[in-house]
Design a protein around this motif. Structure first.
Motif, mmCIF file in Angstrom:
data_model
loop_
_atom_site.group_PDB
_atom_site.id
_atom_site.type_symbol
_atom_site.label_atom_id
_atom_site.label_comp_id
_atom_site.label_asym_id
_atom_site.label_seq_id
_atom_site.Cartn_x
_atom_site.Cartn_y
_atom_site.Cartn_z
ATOM 1 N N MET A 66 68.200 -11.000 29.871
ATOM 2 C CA MET A 66 67.699 -10.242 28.742
ATOM 3 C C MET A 66 66.128 -10.159 28.798
ATOM 4 N N THR A 67 65.708 -8.814 28.470
ATOM 5 C CA THR A 67 64.401 -8.662 28.411
ATOM 6 C C THR A 67 63.772 -8.869 27.391
ATOM 7 N N HIS A 68 62.518 -9.348 27.517
ATOM 8 C CA HIS A 68 61.765 -9.690 26.085
ATOM 9 C C HIS A 68 60.643 -8.750 26.061
ATOM 10 N N ILE A 69 60.511 -8.190 24.845
ATOM 11 C CA ILE A 69 59.190 -7.149 24.597
ATOM 12 C C ILE A 69 58.361 -7.956 24.050
ATOM 13 N N PRO A 70 57.205 -7.937 24.365
ATOM 14 C CA PRO A 70 56.244 -9.068 23.666
ATOM 15 C C PRO A 70 55.868 -8.190 22.390
ATOM 16 N N PRO A 71 55.777 -9.317 21.359
ATOM 17 C CA PRO A 71 55.523 -8.606 19.998
ATOM 18 C C PRO A 71 54.010 -7.791 20.040
ATOM 19 N N ALA A 72 54.062 -6.745 19.246
ATOM 20 C CA ALA A 72 52.674 -6.060 18.946
ATOM 21 C C ALA A 72 52.738 -5.695 17.336
ATOM 22 N N GLU A 73 51.319 -5.379 17.217
ATOM 23 C CA GLU A 73 51.114 -5.028 15.892
ATOM 24 C C GLU A 73 51.974 -3.723 15.667
ATOM 25 N N PRO A 74 52.511 -3.986 14.327
ATOM 26 C CA PRO A 74 53.582 -2.984 13.818
ATOM 27 C C PRO A 74 52.976 -1.409 13.825
ATOM 28 N N GLN A 75 51.683 -1.380 13.603
ATOM 29 C CA GLN A 75 50.870 -0.011 13.726
ATOM 30 C C GLN A 75 50.895 0.567 15.128
ATOM 31 N N GLU A 76 50.750 -0.354 15.988
ATOM 32 C CA GLU A 76 50.469 0.067 17.358
ATOM 33 C C GLU A 76 51.709 0.435 18.137
ATOM 34 N N GLU A 77 52.925 -0.122 17.943
ATOM 35 C CA GLU A 77 54.288 0.159 18.406
ATOM 36 C C GLU A 77 54.850 1.519 18.061
ATOM 37 N N SER A 78 55.340 2.212 19.160
ATOM 38 C CA SER A 78 55.786 3.718 18.679
ATOM 39 C C SER A 78 57.312 3.418 18.182
ATOM 40 N N LEU A 79 57.898 4.594 17.792
ATOM 41 C CA LEU A 79 59.194 4.515 17.024
ATOM 42 C C LEU A 79 60.243 4.138 18.325
ATOM 43 N N GLY A 80 60.143 4.894 19.452
ATOM 44 C CA GLY A 80 60.902 4.289 20.518
ATOM 45 C C GLY A 80 61.051 2.851 20.948
ATOM 46 N N ALA A 81 59.510 2.378 20.898
ATOM 47 C CA ALA A 81 59.567 0.809 21.190
ATOM 48 C C ALA A 81 60.107 0.146 20.172
ATOM 49 N N LEU A 82 60.246 0.485 18.972
ATOM 50 C CA LEU A 82 60.799 -0.205 17.843
ATOM 51 C C LEU A 82 62.375 -0.378 17.974
ATOM 52 N N VAL A 83 62.828 1.216 18.265
ATOM 53 C CA VAL A 83 64.208 1.036 18.288
ATOM 54 C C VAL A 83 64.866 0.424 19.503
ATOM 55 N N ALA A 84 64.039 0.602 20.675
ATOM 56 C CA ALA A 84 64.459 -0.402 21.843
ATOM 57 C C ALA A 84 64.463 -1.851 21.741
ATOM 58 N N ALA A 85 63.412 -2.421 20.737
ATOM 59 C CA ALA A 85 63.519 -3.528 20.480
ATOM 60 C C ALA A 85 64.504 -4.110 19.655
ATOM 61 N N ALA A 86 65.015 -3.230 18.509
ATOM 62 C CA ALA A 86 65.998 -3.407 17.623
ATOM 63 C C ALA A 86 67.401 -3.513 18.378
ATOM 64 N N SER A 87 67.481 -2.435 19.360
ATOM 65 C CA SER A 87 68.918 -2.415 20.037
ATOM 66 C C SER A 87 69.117 -3.540 21.249
ATOM 67 N N ASP A 88 68.067 -3.991 21.676
ATOM 68 C CA ASP A 88 68.022 -5.158 22.402
ATOM 69 C C ASP A 88 68.252 -6.726 21.532
ATOM 70 N N HIS A 89 67.699 -6.730 20.541
ATOM 71 C CA HIS A 89 68.113 -7.816 19.432
ATOM 72 C C HIS A 89 69.362 -7.654 19.050
ATOM 73 N N ILE A 90 70.002 -6.505 18.834
ATOM 74 C CA ILE A 90 71.299 -6.206 18.108
ATOM 75 C C ILE A 90 72.321 -6.729 19.359
ATOM 76 N N SER A 91 71.980 -6.212 20.508
ATOM 77 C CA SER A 91 72.977 -6.617 21.798
ATOM 78 C C SER A 91 73.046 -8.028 21.945
ATOM 79 N N THR A 92 71.725 -8.679 21.936
ATOM 80 C CA THR A 92 71.650 -10.194 21.959
ATOM 81 C C THR A 92 72.357 -10.888 21.252
ATOM 82 N N LEU A 93 72.412 -10.440 19.801
ATOM 83 C CA LEU A 93 73.104 -11.041 18.781
ATOM 84 C C LEU A 93 74.588 -10.972 18.911
ATOM 85 N N VAL A 94 75.064 -9.872 19.439
ATOM 86 C CA VAL A 94 76.221 -9.461 19.414
ATOM 87 C C VAL A 94 77.129 -10.267 20.529
ATOM 88 N N ARG A 95 76.146 -10.469 21.628
ATOM 89 C CA ARG A 95 76.752 -11.229 22.959
ATOM 90 C C ARG A 95 76.919 -12.651 22.452
#
Length: 155
Positions: free
Chosen positions: A1-30
């Motif tokens: 499981m890869t862990h993306i370090p949290p950053a300020e919401p203003q600094e993260e790009s939309l792609g990084a937010l989507v990647a983090a969300a999909s990572d969290h969802i897949s971890t939750l599903v597993r």
């Protein structure tokens, strides 16, 4: 499981937010799948144990039925019946009981509906016709000479 370090919401790009969300969802599903597997294994063990205990109880009850049959036969012998007559009476008692159970079972089977609604729904889906409203009765198919259509006997 890869862990993306949290950053300020203003600094993260939309792609990084989507990647983090999909990572969290897949971890939750597993995790949920693993939980379901663990619960299923636990329940399966309990069901297996219970089935074994029920089987042992049924075997012992069957042995008790055999012993009770001999007890009844010997009680009839004690009353003064011939041994062959006493055992014949016990045998006939069980044959009559078995016959009654078969009769009741057959009567229960005659009450089965045979999944009429499911079959009707599948026929409707296959034909592409709209399904009739729940309160309306289906219109029977009648041939020109007034007889019912043999392909649709139940309607």
């Amino acid at each position: 499981m890869t862990h993306i370090p949290p950053a300020e919401p203003q600094e993260e790009s939309l792609g990084a937010l989507v990647a983090a969300a999909s990572d969290h969802i897949s971890t939750l599903v597993r995790a949920e799948i693993e939980l379901a597997k663990a619960e299923f294994r636990f329940d399966a063990k309990r069901v297996g144990t219970a089935a074994g205990l029920f089987g042992a109880a049924a075997f012992m009850a069957h042995l008790c039925l055999i012993l009770a049959s001999f007890t009844i036969a010997y009680a009839l012998i004690g009353v003064g019946l011939w041994p062959w007559a006493a055992f014949l009476i016990v045998t006939l008692l069980y044959l009559i009981t078995a016959g009654l159970l078969v009769f009741v079972g057959m009567r229960r089977l005659k009450g089965l509906t045979g999944m009429k609604r499911t079959l009707r729904s599948l026929k409707t889906i296959r034909s592409g016709e709209p399904e009739p409203a729940p309160g309306t009765a289906p219109v029977p198919a009648v041939q020109p000479d007034g007889r019912r259509d043999p392909a649709r006997p139940g309607q």
